[in-house]
Scaffold this motif. Structure first.
Motif, PDB file in Angstrom:
ATOM      1  N   VAL A  21       0.858  -1.188   0.000  1.00  0.00           N
ATOM      2  CA  VAL A  21       0.000   0.000   0.000  1.00  0.00           C
ATOM      3  C   VAL A  21       0.891   1.234   0.000  1.00  0.00           C
ATOM      4  CG1 VAL A  21      -1.953  -1.085   1.148  1.00  0.00           C
ATOM      5  CG2 VAL A  21      -0.128  -0.108   2.529  1.00  0.00           C
ATOM      6  N   ALA A  22       0.300   2.395  -0.270  1.00  0.00           N
ATOM      7  CA  ALA A  22       1.079   3.634  -0.345  1.00  0.00           C
ATOM      8  C   ALA A  22       1.456   4.108   1.061  1.00  0.00           C
ATOM      9  CB  ALA A  22       0.266   4.707  -1.049  1.00  0.00           C
ATOM     10  N   MET A  23       2.733   4.064   1.370  1.00  0.00           N
ATOM     11  CA  MET A  23       3.182   4.562   2.674  1.00  0.00           C
ATOM     12  C   MET A  23       3.736   5.979   2.550  1.00  0.00           C
ATOM     13  SD  MET A  23       2.181   2.193   4.490  1.00  0.00           S
ATOM     14  CE  MET A  23       2.695   2.770   6.088  1.00  0.00           C
ATOM     15  N   ASN A  26       0.420   9.715   0.748  1.00  0.00           N
ATOM     16  CA  ASN A  26      -0.952   9.343   1.095  1.00  0.00           C
ATOM     17  C   ASN A  26      -1.643  10.395   1.962  1.00  0.00           C
ATOM     18  OD1 ASN A  26       0.512   8.899   3.358  1.00  0.00           O
ATOM     19  ND2 ASN A  26       0.040   6.740   3.569  1.00  0.00           N
ATOM     20  N   GLN A  36      -8.153  10.356  -2.928  1.00  0.00           N
ATOM     21  CA  GLN A  36      -7.300   9.228  -2.542  1.00  0.00           C
ATOM     22  C   GLN A  36      -7.809   7.955  -3.214  1.00  0.00           C
ATOM     23  OE1 GLN A  36      -7.579   7.831   1.557  1.00  0.00           O
ATOM     24  NE2 GLN A  36      -5.351   8.014   1.707  1.00  0.00           N
ATOM     25  N   THR A  37      -6.880   7.183  -3.749  1.00  0.00           N
ATOM     26  CA  THR A  37      -7.302   5.954  -4.426  1.00  0.00           C
ATOM     27  C   THR A  37      -7.529   4.819  -3.421  1.00  0.00           C
ATOM     28  OG1 THR A  37      -6.611   4.244  -5.959  1.00  0.00           O
ATOM     29  CG2 THR A  37      -4.873   5.508  -4.992  1.00  0.00           C
ATOM     30  N   LEU A  38      -8.547   4.015  -3.698  1.00  0.00           N
ATOM     31  CA  LEU A  38      -8.846   2.866  -2.835  1.00  0.00           C
ATOM     32  C   LEU A  38      -8.464   1.561  -3.531  1.00  0.00           C
ATOM     33  CD1 LEU A  38     -12.314   4.018  -1.491  1.00  0.00           C
ATOM     34  CD2 LEU A  38     -10.140   4.104  -0.306  1.00  0.00           C
ATOM     35  N   TYR A  66      -4.089  20.438  -8.121  1.00  0.00           N
ATOM     36  CA  TYR A  66      -2.722  19.900  -8.054  1.00  0.00           C
ATOM     37  C   TYR A  66      -2.757  18.434  -8.497  1.00  0.00           C
ATOM     38  CZ  TYR A  66      -2.046  23.867  -4.860  1.00  0.00           C
ATOM     39  OH  TYR A  66      -2.010  25.115  -4.298  1.00  0.00           O
ATOM     40  N   GLU A 100      -2.866   1.535  -3.217  1.00  0.00           N
ATOM     41  CA  GLU A 100      -4.003   1.938  -2.387  1.00  0.00           C
ATOM     42  C   GLU A 100      -3.561   2.989  -1.365  1.00  0.00           C
ATOM     43  OE1 GLU A 100      -6.187  -1.424  -0.801  1.00  0.00           O
ATOM     44  OE2 GLU A 100      -6.672  -0.221   0.963  1.00  0.00           O
ATOM     45  N   GLY A 101      -4.260   4.092  -1.323  1.00  0.00           N
ATOM     46  CA  GLY A 101      -3.948   5.153  -0.366  1.00  0.00           C
ATOM     47  C   GLY A 101      -3.277   6.359  -0.987  1.00  0.00           C
ATOM     48  N   ARG A 131     -11.756   8.120  -3.035  1.00  0.00           N
ATOM     49  CA  ARG A 131     -12.551   8.839  -2.038  1.00  0.00           C
ATOM     50  C   ARG A 131     -11.918  10.195  -1.783  1.00  0.00           C
ATOM     51  NH1 ARG A 131     -11.507   8.043   4.051  1.00  0.00           N
ATOM     52  NH2 ARG A 131      -9.270   7.856   4.097  1.00  0.00           N
ATOM     53  N   ARG A 134      -9.731  15.204   3.475  1.00  0.00           N
ATOM     54  CA  ARG A 134      -9.402  16.587   3.839  1.00  0.00           C
ATOM     55  C   ARG A 134      -7.993  16.622   4.391  1.00  0.00           C
ATOM     56  NH1 ARG A 134     -13.534  20.319   6.899  1.00  0.00           N
ATOM     57  NH2 ARG A 134     -11.665  21.535   6.588  1.00  0.00           N
ATOM     58  N   ARG A 135      -7.408  17.790   4.341  1.00  0.00           N
ATOM     59  CA  ARG A 135      -6.086  17.968   4.944  1.00  0.00           C
ATOM     60  C   ARG A 135      -6.216  17.821   6.466  1.00  0.00           C
ATOM     61  NH1 ARG A 135      -1.133  21.255   4.401  1.00  0.00           N
ATOM     62  NH2 ARG A 135      -1.622  21.844   2.281  1.00  0.00           N
ATOM     63  N   ARG A 136      -5.238  17.136   7.073  1.00  0.00           N
ATOM     64  CA  ARG A 136      -5.245  16.959   8.528  1.00  0.00           C
ATOM     65  C   ARG A 136      -4.487  18.133   9.139  1.00  0.00           C
ATOM     66  NH1 ARG A 136      -6.054  12.275  11.197  1.00  0.00           N
ATOM     67  NH2 ARG A 136      -5.636  10.997   9.370  1.00  0.00           N
TER      68      ARG A 136
ATOM     69  N   HIS B  80      -2.374   3.576   5.950  1.00  0.00           N
ATOM     70  CA  HIS B  80      -2.155   4.166   4.634  1.00  0.00           C
ATOM     71  C   HIS B  80      -3.332   4.977   4.134  1.00  0.00           C
ATOM     72  CE1 HIS B  80      -4.309   0.467   3.847  1.00  0.00           C
ATOM     73  NE2 HIS B  80      -4.602   0.926   2.648  1.00  0.00           N
ATOM     74  N   LEU B  81      -4.538   4.725   4.664  1.00  0.00           N
ATOM     75  CA  LEU B  81      -5.697   5.506   4.237  1.00  0.00           C
ATOM     76  C   LEU B  81      -5.935   6.705   5.155  1.00  0.00           C
ATOM     77  CD1 LEU B  81      -8.169   2.639   3.268  1.00  0.00           C
ATOM     78  CD2 LEU B  81      -6.904   4.119   1.744  1.00  0.00           C
ATOM     79  N   GLY B  82      -5.137   6.821   6.193  1.00  0.00           N
ATOM     80  CA  GLY B  82      -5.279   7.945   7.121  1.00  0.00           C
ATOM     81  C   GLY B  82      -6.503   7.835   8.006  1.00  0.00           C
TER      82      GLY B  82
END
Lengths: 139, 217
Positions: A21-23, A26, A36-38, A66, A100-101, A131, A134-136, B80-82
């Motif tokens: 998965v995307a580390m 993400n 974000q891709t699932l 972007y 993913e992610g 999906r 939002r920015r954290r 990874h999905l937060g």
């Protein structure tokens, strides 16, 4: 015109495997909302461009879009009605390998409902489920 | 919300495998360090932690084996999905000591400049602040409604609670209203039947092999 690298070291590449998965990549880093891709797979330069066009047309040049991915990988194909053999086909497409992610697109400078609609239009151009995130701001 | 109390237990299962097994049971692995004491591996209830962090708690009182101490949440790692937290770093802290932490900046309002054809761009997503551990602001919410095209919101314009000092350069730009650049004409698509444009090769390119007929000769 579809995205592709300006310069490459090797014209053709092997297909490879997409494990895990995307580390990295993400999180939303530039705009306020992201797509974000699932799923895991390839996204072609044409699909990325289609997403960008869909979002910028919808936003009427408000806000900013972007693109967080780039198609670095060449994908070759044989011409139609060609017999097998005679070596690998010529590069036909350029793809981005996403796991993913991965955040594919980000939108900033617009309100949430506008961003949701814009990202929804991009998602419909993507070859996998996505999906909106939002920015954290906090922890 | 700084007086959150959570229960934690010392953790024997460490490493990837041990931590993964804990997460499957709804337990969140964490580590405690700081104040010159040796680090401790602990675990706490994931749901309780998510609720606390969702309410903006930056300091928490952890009850470990009946002994309660104050800790600062240094870092939270997410999947990874937060979505789910997978690990937390706690730092031992005295609530009356000054700490340096990063606080997010969330812009509020739609600037006037946007209606005049500008774009709101945020350049600084978080600022480093120094304050008492018990008085860490959750997020800074600068109002940007008054910004017109070409105007900027600098760090010196941020309003912070009393006792909080921003350590960033006061002249750093947090956000600005940028004018739109002239749209660039997209290059025309290649006509069907023409050779597709190929990227340039880096390095020495091997000369093309002679045709098969020439080889036979």
């Amino acid at each position: 015109m579809a995205l592709m690298p300006k310069r490459v070291k090797w014209r053709k590449s092997q297909r490879g495997k997409l494990r895990g998965v995307a580390m990295r990549g993400n999180e939303v880093s530039y705009g306020e909302y992201g797509l974000q891709t699932l799923g895991t797979g390839w996204i072609t330069g044409r699909q990325i461009e289609a997403g960008r066009v869909a979002a910028t047309h919808f936003l009427h040049r408000e806000g900013r879009v972007y693109i967080r991915i780039f198609p670095h990988k060449p994908v070759s194909a044989k011409p139609l009605e060609t017999r097998m053999g005679k070596g690998k086909g010529d590069p036909e497409d350029w793809v981005a390998c996403v796991r993913e992610g991965q955040v594919l697109f980000e939108v900033g400078g617009v309100e949430e409902n506008v961003a949701r609609s814009a990202l929804g239009r991009i998602a419909s151009k993507m070859p996998m489920r996505c999906r909106m995130i939002r920015r954290r701001h906090g922890l | 919300m700084s007086n959150v109390q959570l229960k934690a237990q010392p953790r024997k299962k460490v490493g990837t495998s041990g931590s993964r097994k804990l997460r499957e049971t709804g337990v969140l692995p964490a580590v405690i360090y700081g104040h010159g004491e040796p680090p401790e591996s602990v675990m706490l209830d994931e749901h309780e932690f998510v609720v606390a962090i969702g309410h903006g708690a930056r300091t928490m009182a952890l009850n470990i084996n009946g002994k309660e101490s104050q800790f600062l949440v240094k870092e939270v790692q997410y999947d990874h999905l937060g979505k789910r937290p997978i690990h937390v770093d706690f730092v031992r802290v005295d609530l009356t000591e000054k700490v340096r932490v990063k606080v997010g900046v969330e812009l509020r309002g739609v600037p006037i400049g946007v209606s005049h054809g500008g774009i709101l761009e945020q350049y600084l997503a978080a600022v480093e602040v120094e304050c008492l551990a018990m008085a860490i602001p959750e997020t800074l919410h600068p109002i940007v409604q008054h910004l017109d095209v070409g105007q900027v919101l600098a760090v010196r314009d941020l309003v912070v609670p009393e006792g909080v000092i921003i350590l960033n350069d006061p002249n750093d730009t947090v956000a600005a209203i940028r004018t739109l650049a002239e749209p660039v004409e997209a290059p025309a698509a290649a006509e069907p039947g023409t050779e597709p444009q190929l990227p340039e090769r880096i390095g020495r390119v091997r000369p093309e092999e002679p045709a098969e007929e020439e080889k036979k000769k």
